[in-house]
Design a protein around this motif. Structure first.
Motif, PDB file in Angstrom:
ATOM      1  N   UNK A  35      86.273  40.916  10.398  1.00 19.31           N
ATOM      2  CA  UNK A  35      86.007  41.201  12.282  1.00 19.31           C
ATOM      3  C   UNK A  35      87.131  40.384  12.710  1.00 19.31           C
ATOM      4  N   UNK A  36      88.411  40.072  12.085  1.00 17.00           N
ATOM      5  CA  UNK A  36      88.883  39.030  13.328  1.00 17.00           C
ATOM      6  C   UNK A  36      90.297  39.887  14.041  1.00 17.00           C
ATOM      7  N   UNK A  57      98.584  27.422  18.920  1.00 13.94           N
ATOM      8  CA  UNK A  57      96.488  27.679  19.025  1.00 13.94           C
ATOM      9  C   UNK A  57      97.147  28.999  19.104  1.00 13.94           C
ATOM     10  N   UNK A  58      97.783  29.877  18.750  1.00 16.14           N
ATOM     11  CA  UNK A  58      97.588  31.583  17.785  1.00 16.14           C
ATOM     12  C   UNK A  58      97.763  30.821  16.176  1.00 16.14           C
ATOM     13  N   UNK A  59      98.198  30.784  16.147  1.00 16.31           N
ATOM     14  CA  UNK A  59      97.966  29.057  14.619  1.00 16.31           C
ATOM     15  C   UNK A  59      97.262  28.970  13.957  1.00 16.31           C
ATOM     16  N   UNK A  60      96.291  27.761  14.981  1.00 17.38           N
ATOM     17  CA  UNK A  60      95.152  28.002  14.805  1.00 17.38           C
ATOM     18  C   UNK A  60      94.012  28.974  15.206  1.00 17.38           C
ATOM     19  N   UNK A  61      94.520  30.058  16.001  1.00 14.83           N
ATOM     20  CA  UNK A  61      93.412  31.450  16.148  1.00 14.83           C
ATOM     21  C   UNK A  61      93.388  32.045  14.501  1.00 14.83           C
ATOM     22  N   UNK A  62      93.782  32.215  14.275  1.00 16.82           N
ATOM     23  CA  UNK A  62      94.426  33.089  12.895  1.00 16.82           C
ATOM     24  C   UNK A  62      93.937  31.989  11.614  1.00 16.82           C
ATOM     25  N   UNK A 120     103.281  40.363  16.661  1.00 20.42           N
ATOM     26  CA  UNK A 120     103.016  40.889  15.938  1.00 20.42           C
ATOM     27  C   UNK A 120     101.625  40.812  16.077  1.00 20.42           C
ATOM     28  N   UNK A 121     101.020  40.253  15.751  1.00 21.77           N
ATOM     29  CA  UNK A 121      99.149  40.976  16.291  1.00 21.77           C
ATOM     30  C   UNK A 121      99.026  41.224  17.306  1.00 21.77           C
ATOM     31  N   UNK A 122      99.653  42.148  18.638  1.00 19.33           N
ATOM     32  CA  UNK A 122      99.301  42.521  18.880  1.00 19.33           C
ATOM     33  C   UNK A 122      99.756  44.382  19.323  1.00 19.33           C
ATOM     34  N   UNK A 123     100.977  44.118  18.086  1.00 20.36           N
ATOM     35  CA  UNK A 123     101.967  45.599  17.835  1.00 20.36           C
ATOM     36  C   UNK A 123     100.704  46.638  16.751  1.00 20.36           C
ATOM     37  N   UNK A 124     100.531  46.011  15.679  1.00 22.58           N
ATOM     38  CA  UNK A 124      99.238  45.248  14.035  1.00 22.58           C
ATOM     39  C   UNK A 124      98.186  46.406  14.626  1.00 22.58           C
ATOM     40  N   UNK A 125      97.591  45.766  15.698  1.00 23.03           N
ATOM     41  CA  UNK A 125      96.171  46.098  16.257  1.00 23.03           C
ATOM     42  C   UNK A 125      96.338  47.754  16.654  1.00 23.03           C
ATOM     43  N   UNK A 161     100.137  41.207   2.790  1.00 27.43           N
ATOM     44  CA  UNK A 161     101.529  40.768   4.560  1.00 27.43           C
ATOM     45  C   UNK A 161     101.172  41.145   5.613  1.00 27.43           C
ATOM     46  N   UNK A 162     100.526  42.106   5.779  1.00 29.21           N
ATOM     47  CA  UNK A 162     100.507  42.219   7.234  1.00 29.21           C
ATOM     48  C   UNK A 162      98.840  41.485   7.557  1.00 29.21           C
ATOM     49  N   UNK A 163      98.208  41.193   6.939  1.00 27.28           N
ATOM     50  CA  UNK A 163      96.099  40.768   7.046  1.00 27.28           C
ATOM     51  C   UNK A 163      96.991  39.467   7.356  1.00 27.28           C
ATOM     52  N   UNK A 164      97.351  38.779   6.485  1.00 27.60           N
ATOM     53  CA  UNK A 164      97.897  37.222   6.785  1.00 27.60           C
ATOM     54  C   UNK A 164      98.092  36.314   7.940  1.00 27.60           C
ATOM     55  N   UNK A 165      99.269  37.010   9.859  1.00 28.19           N
ATOM     56  CA  UNK A 165      99.588  36.722   9.836  1.00 28.19           C
ATOM     57  C   UNK A 165      98.866  37.555  11.176  1.00 28.19           C
ATOM     58  N   UNK A 166      97.355  37.849  10.917  1.00 26.41           N
ATOM     59  CA  UNK A 166      96.940  38.261  12.013  1.00 26.41           C
ATOM     60  C   UNK A 166      95.395  37.900  12.111  1.00 26.41           C
ATOM     61  N   UNK A 167      95.328  37.091  10.473  1.00 32.22           N
ATOM     62  CA  UNK A 167      93.772  36.582  10.419  1.00 32.22           C
ATOM     63  C   UNK A 167      92.701  37.270  10.260  1.00 32.22           C
ATOM     64  N   UNK A 168      92.901  38.572   9.919  1.00 35.47           N
ATOM     65  CA  UNK A 168      91.721  39.555   9.471  1.00 35.47           C
ATOM     66  C   UNK A 168      91.743  39.727   7.719  1.00 35.47           C
ATOM     67  N   UNK A 169      89.648  40.259   7.189  1.00 34.27           N
ATOM     68  CA  UNK A 169      89.832  40.485   6.048  1.00 34.27           C
ATOM     69  C   UNK A 169      90.804  41.743   5.974  1.00 34.27           C
TER      70      UNK A 169
END
Length: 206
Positions: A35-36, A57-62, A120-125, A161-169
């Motif tokens: 649900x990240x 704050x983005x790092x904190x959110x992740x 990075x988050x926006x592009x991968x999403x 690798x792609x999961x870590x910077x996005x804070x997703x499972x």
């Protein structure tokens, strides 16, 4: 943070988090994801609105998203286990390389400035959205294809690798990968949820 907010702001943020938690929990159980993709933008909005330093704050959110995924992925895994939809062989073998990718991805994310991490988050999403938009459900192959060591190393590491910077499972990546190798949708979702639990623990610590 709380001491700088008035009561109305606190109530508003609690309502926002409660509303966001419903779809997060739903997709965690249904699709084997953490649900990240929902949690991170909501947390970013809350932290930004609360006046936290935009430099982190983005790092904190992740990181916070990973911490939230720990209980959701655990409950999802336990539920799928009851229906024998978790293949622990693939979780142990493929999951090890996902966790390796998480370590590399966490180091990568920690060295990104907030603006680049958001990009990075926006592009991968958007790539995820495009993939699921154009992908078509194919007839399932009843025979599972062998996921050899090369597949596990390459695909697992890239997933982490792609999961870590996005804070997703990682379910958005791992479910399609497991389906590609002939796993049923139930096994792909259940196994992905179990991998997501390992990912979230390591990601939160990172």
């Amino acid at each position: 943070m709380l001491e700088t907010l008035d009561q109305n702001q606190i109530i508003y943020f609690v309502i926002v988090m409660a509303i966001a938690a419903i779809p997060v929990g739903f997709v965690a159980g249904l699709f084997g994801v953490g649900g990240g993709l929902i949690t991170v933008p909501v947390l970013f909005y809350i932290f930004d609105s609360a006046g936290l330093d935009r430099l982190f704050i983005m790092h904190l959110a992740v990181g916070t998203s990973f911490a939230i995924i720990i209980p959701t992925s655990f409950i999802s895994t336990m539920t799928h286990m009851k229906f024998k939809a978790v293949d622990f062989d693939i979780v142990k073998s493929f999951g090890v390389f996902v966790m390796f990718g998480i370590i590399i991805g966490t180091i990568f994310a920690a060295n990104l400035k907030t603006a680049y991490l958001i990009l990075f988050f926006s592009i991968i999403t958007m790539l995820f959205a495009f993939y699921f938009l154009i992908s078509k459900e194919k007839k399932m192959n009843p025979v599972q294809n062998k996921m050899n060591m090369a597949h596990k190393i390459i695909l697992g590491s890239l997933s982490g690798f792609f999961t870590a910077p996005m804070g997703i499972g990682g379910g958005s990546i791992n479910v399609p990968i497991l389906k590609m190798f002939g796993y049923s949708i139930n096994q792909a979702i259940g196994s992905s949820a179990a991998i997501g639990f390992l990912v979230s623990v390591l990601g939160a610590l990172g």
